[in-house]
Design a protein around this motif. Structure first.
Motif, short mmCIF file in Angstrom:
data_model
loop_
_atom_site.label_atom_id
_atom_site.label_comp_id
_atom_site.label_asym_id
_atom_site.label_seq_id
_atom_site.Cartn_x
_atom_site.Cartn_y
_atom_site.Cartn_z
N GLN A 197 0.83 -1.20 0.00
CA GLN A 197 0.00 0.00 0.00
C GLN A 197 0.87 1.25 0.00
O GLN A 197 0.60 2.19 -0.74
N MET B 214 2.43 1.79 -3.54
CA MET B 214 1.49 2.33 -4.53
C MET B 214 1.18 3.79 -4.23
O MET B 214 1.12 4.61 -5.13
N TYR C 176 2.01 6.88 -6.77
CA TYR C 176 0.97 7.82 -7.19
C TYR C 176 1.36 9.26 -6.85
O TYR C 176 1.16 10.17 -7.65
N LEU D 272 2.58 -1.32 -14.46
CA LEU D 272 1.31 -1.49 -13.76
C LEU D 272 0.39 -2.46 -14.50
O LEU D 272 -0.31 -3.26 -13.88
N LEU E 296 -1.69 -6.21 -6.57
CA LEU E 296 -1.77 -4.77 -6.30
C LEU E 296 -2.63 -4.51 -5.08
O LEU E 296 -3.77 -4.95 -5.00
N PRO F 230 -3.95 1.81 -2.80
CA PRO F 230 -3.11 2.82 -2.14
C PRO F 230 -3.85 3.44 -0.96
O PRO F 230 -5.07 3.35 -0.86
N THR G 47 -5.22 8.29 -3.33
CA THR G 47 -5.12 8.42 -4.78
C THR G 47 -5.26 9.90 -5.13
O THR G 47 -6.30 10.50 -4.87
N LEU H 25 -6.59 -0.39 -11.61
CA LEU H 25 -6.23 0.39 -10.43
C LEU H 25 -7.45 0.93 -9.68
O LEU H 25 -7.30 1.57 -8.65
#
Length: 89
Positions: free
Chosen positions: A2, A5, A9, A44, A52, A55, A58, A82
């Protein structure tokens, strides 16, 4: 994962903000920024969805960032994979 990601981002979001707000920003030299976004997109899309983690945060400009650099098909794949909401644009 987490954290990774979320960090990815945020780097993309901040890089896009920097290169958009400063015409002298070095990120655009030799298309480095574009190549970075293409590389991130490619990676990705190659990672299985099950690997994945969502996150922690975002950035609201994430989908619009990708939309400037990748074709519509890849954008839709990224959005689905995503789980980026078009409403966050």
């Amino acid at each position: 994962m987490q954290f990774g990601m979320t960090l990815l981002y945020l780097i993309l979001s901040e890089g896009e903000r920097m290169q958009s707000s400063d015409p002298n920003c070095q990120l655009m030299d030799d298309n480095r920024w574009t190549e970075l976004v293409f590389s991130v997109t490619r990676e990705l899309l190659s990672i299985p969805s099950s690997s994945l983690s969502p996150p922690l945060f975002t950035p609201p400009n994430l989908l619009s960032l990708f939309s400037r650099y990748v074709d519509r098909q890849r954008l839709e794949l990224l959005q689905d994979k995503l789980q980026i909401s078009a409403s966050s644009r």
